[in-house]
Design a protein around this motif. Structure first.
Motif, PDB file in Angstrom:
ATOM      1  N   PHE A 480      11.320  -2.742  -0.044  1.00  0.00           N
ATOM      2  CA  PHE A 480       9.964  -2.365  -0.435  1.00  0.00           C
ATOM      3  C   PHE A 480       9.018  -2.244   0.749  1.00  0.00           C
ATOM      4  CE2 PHE A 480      11.636  -3.451  -4.563  1.00  0.00           C
ATOM      5  CZ  PHE A 480      11.033  -2.499  -5.369  1.00  0.00           C
ATOM      6  N   PHE A 483       9.773   1.288   1.701  1.00  0.00           N
ATOM      7  CA  PHE A 483       9.114   2.214   0.780  1.00  0.00           C
ATOM      8  C   PHE A 483       7.612   2.258   1.036  1.00  0.00           C
ATOM      9  CE2 PHE A 483      12.599   0.908  -2.452  1.00  0.00           C
ATOM     10  CZ  PHE A 483      13.522   1.697  -1.779  1.00  0.00           C
ATOM     11  N   ALA A 484       7.030   1.071   1.255  1.00  0.00           N
ATOM     12  CA  ALA A 484       5.590   1.000   1.482  1.00  0.00           C
ATOM     13  C   ALA A 484       5.204   1.687   2.778  1.00  0.00           C
ATOM     14  CB  ALA A 484       5.141  -0.462   1.500  1.00  0.00           C
ATOM     15  N   GLY A 487       5.388   5.409   2.230  1.00  0.00           N
ATOM     16  CA  GLY A 487       4.263   5.835   1.406  1.00  0.00           C
ATOM     17  C   GLY A 487       2.941   5.781   2.152  1.00  0.00           C
ATOM     18  N   TYR A 541       0.344   0.868  -5.509  1.00  0.00           N
ATOM     19  CA  TYR A 541       1.047   1.434  -6.665  1.00  0.00           C
ATOM     20  C   TYR A 541       2.520   1.010  -6.640  1.00  0.00           C
ATOM     21  CZ  TYR A 541      -2.957   4.685  -7.091  1.00  0.00           C
ATOM     22  OH  TYR A 541      -4.196   5.241  -7.217  1.00  0.00           O
ATOM     23  N   ILE A 542       3.094   1.010  -5.447  1.00  0.00           N
ATOM     24  CA  ILE A 542       4.501   0.598  -5.312  1.00  0.00           C
ATOM     25  C   ILE A 542       4.660  -0.863  -5.694  1.00  0.00           C
ATOM     26  CG2 ILE A 542       6.434   0.394  -3.704  1.00  0.00           C
ATOM     27  CD1 ILE A 542       5.188   2.655  -2.067  1.00  0.00           C
TER      28      ILE A 542
END
Length: 572
Positions: A480, A483-484, A487, A541-542
């Motif tokens: 994550f 991912f963050a 993003g 949001y993630i």
């Protein structure tokens, strides 16, 4: 009713579950007394379909640690976890000074990934080691390796030496969290365990929150080397106190010197050598994807494919090994275990995103110093710690942990969603209140997956189960954060085109979150601040999505009670 060998028969009641537990293969290893329920729900003395009756020390015959010694044990393993988790995030603010000293801008990615990769790859093996040897001495060994890595890093004279030090520290850190969980499980009865686990996990994870702040202060006022020197006195105190305290053993261990071959076989080293490259390739793909290489590049696709292929071979080997495997299938297939692992993966994803990007919001958007941003994070820190302890105490009294896990997921998702509404002008009361909502959620649920797994597995398998949970926690953080980061980078670039088109996105990214104000025209600063705010909102949001995913997994840990079973004497 079948009588036991004791002169007065006692029957355990109060177990409310028909879920099959992991059955031990080695009958020579002692297990607690077990009872089962027949089809009508009555309790019998049949030992098939093993169900543990969780009782206190005086009833089940186990030895537990009490009084001052217990508080010292809890305090020391908590301190060890704190400095380990502190070490995972403290390097972030030290990197600029490190790269200046060693002229090693190209090595930046390795300073964090070398630690993470070694820690993640070794965690399942560390659980197997704990299942064979004294938990206290294994814990102290991993602590020594962690401290050795910290010392190498602090003394580094080159970038390569620093990377080696970080890798060694990661090897040591791989066995600290699951070791702490295993030690607490050995020292505290299950019905009292939630409160202690809540304190240990909440206080330990504060290290992630305050790491960048402490690192920034030490780098600014002393030198970046103190970011690693501070681990040594804390580790020394921990080792000294634990050395003089007896930690009960829950398994029968074969002395290493008497049967070296059998011990090495039991560790499933082939399984480790298959699992390690699987984890390493996956983590490299997550670390490099969207940053060093495009997600669709041959390098990233090749890493994902290599990890998947190697993982298939690993699964085949573990299936062949059966219950002697490093990660036994018979344990993983238990619904409570794999649901708890998913909860921990998603939970830690939410936790680490919130920790990193709340600090970034205060420093980049609100323009405060690292020290003051730490003060602004106090609502999160205090709320999370307080609720972890309160929920732990209430679980011990009420018995059920699933409602807390569900409530945790709901509040964490709501809290993360509210964080995504922050703007450069959000009022003080609003950003404090929104922090508290999410922190209350994370605090009341962080130890529930651990309690669920410990309630579903026998004592001799606790360390292996904890290593799987700890691996999922580390993997969730790595996934994550990647991912963050992707993003955030994408969101910042798009937002800069919208709010400050006259500014170079490359220049803003190179200047960093606190330096862009000094390299762009003053008239463009508000636009860049709005761009940062919007990009950070998208990251939350993630976090909200991860919390929502943990909500669905929470229903799988079962409506089970951990309250100590009552005993009644049957009528003559």
């Amino acid at each position: 009713m079948e009588k036991r060998e004791s002169s007065e028969t006692e029957v355990a009641i109060g177990s409310d579950t028909n879920e099959p537990h992991y059955k031990p293969i080695n009958k020579s290893i002692k297990e607690p007394s077990y009872a089962t329920k027949d089809d009508q729900g009555s309790t019998t003395g049949d030992s098939s379909n093993l169900q543990p009756t969780h009782t206190n020390a005086s009833e089940d015959g186990w030895e537990y640690v009490t009084g001052t010694k217990l508080y010292l044990v809890i305090g020391m393993v908590t301190l060890a976890c704190f400095i380990m988790l502190l070490d995972t995030s403290i390097v972030a603010t030290a990197i600029p000074s490190i790269t200046s000293d060693f002229h090693s801008l190209g090595d930046v990615g390795w300073y964090g990934s070398s630690y993470l990769i070694c820690s993640c790859a070794l965690q399942p093996l560390s659980g197997k080691i704990y299942s064979r040897f004294s938990s206290k001495w294994v814990f102290m060994f991993f602590l020594f390796v962690f401290e050795l890595g910290s010392m190498i890093t602090a003394l580094a004279t080159s970038s390569n030496m620093l990377i080696v030090g970080r890798a060694v520290a990661g090897m040591g850190g791989s066995g600290l969290v699951n070791g702490a969980l295993t030690i607490i499980a050995a020292c505290v009865p299950l019905h009292k365990r939630a409160a202690y686990l809540g304190f240990m996990m909440s206080f330990g994870q504060i290290g992630i929150l305050v790491g960048p702040l402490i690192g920034g202060a030490l780098t600014q006022y002393t030198t970046w080397r103190w970011c690693f020197w501070i681990n040594l006195p804390a580790g020394g105190v921990t080792a000294l106190i634990l050395f003089f305290i007896h930690i009960p053993s829950r398994i029968e261990k074969i002395p290493f010197r008497n049967n070296i071959k059998a011990t090495l076989v039991s560790l499933d080293l082939p399984g480790f050598f298959l699992f390690a490259p699987t984890a390493i390739m996956l983590l490299f793909a997550l670390q490099w994807g969207g940053i060093k290489y495009a997600w669709g590049s041959a390098t990233i696709i090749g890493l994902f494919c290599g990890s998947a292929g190697n993982f298939a071979v690993f699964l085949a080997w573990e299936y062949k090994k059966g219950d002697d495997a490093m990660i036994p299938f018979s344990m993983i297939k238990i619904r409570i275990v794999w649901c708890s692992c998913f909860i921990m993966l998603f939970f830690f994803g939410t936790q680490i995103i919130t920790s990193y990007y709340l600090a970034l919001y205060f420093q980049a958007v609100r323009g405060v110093t690292p020290t003051l941003s730490g003060v602004y994070l106090l609502p999160t820190i205090l709320s999370q710690m307080l609720l972890a302890i309160i929920s732990g105490v209430l679980v011990g009294r009420l018995g059920y942990y699933m409602p807390w896990a569900i409530a945790s997921a709901v509040l964490s998702a709501i809290g993360s969603g509210l964080l995504s509404t922050y703007t450069p002008t959000t009022s003080t009361g609003t950003w404090i209140g929104f922090q508290i909502i999410g922190a209350v959620g994370r605090g009341c649920g962080m130890q529930m997956p651990v309690i669920a797994v410990q309630n579903a597995t026998p004592s001799k398998q606790t360390s292996i189960a904890m290593s799987i949970v700890a691996f999922c926690q580390t993997l969730g953080g790595a996934m994550f954060l990647s991912f963050a980061q992707t993003g955030f980078n994408t969101g910042l670039k798009d937002a800069l085109h919208q709010y400050a088109p006259e500014v170079s996105s490359q220049a803003v990214a190179a200047a960093g979150a606190t330096g862009f104000r000094h390299i762009i025209p003053e008239a463009s600063v508000p636009g860049v601040i709005h761009a940062y705010s919007q990009a950070i909102n998208h990251v939350f949001y993630i976090a909200a999505g991860a919390a929502a995913a943990s909500f669905f997994a929470s229903w799988g840990i079962g409506w089970k009670s951990i309250k100590k079973a009552k005993t009644v004497k049957p009528e003559a």
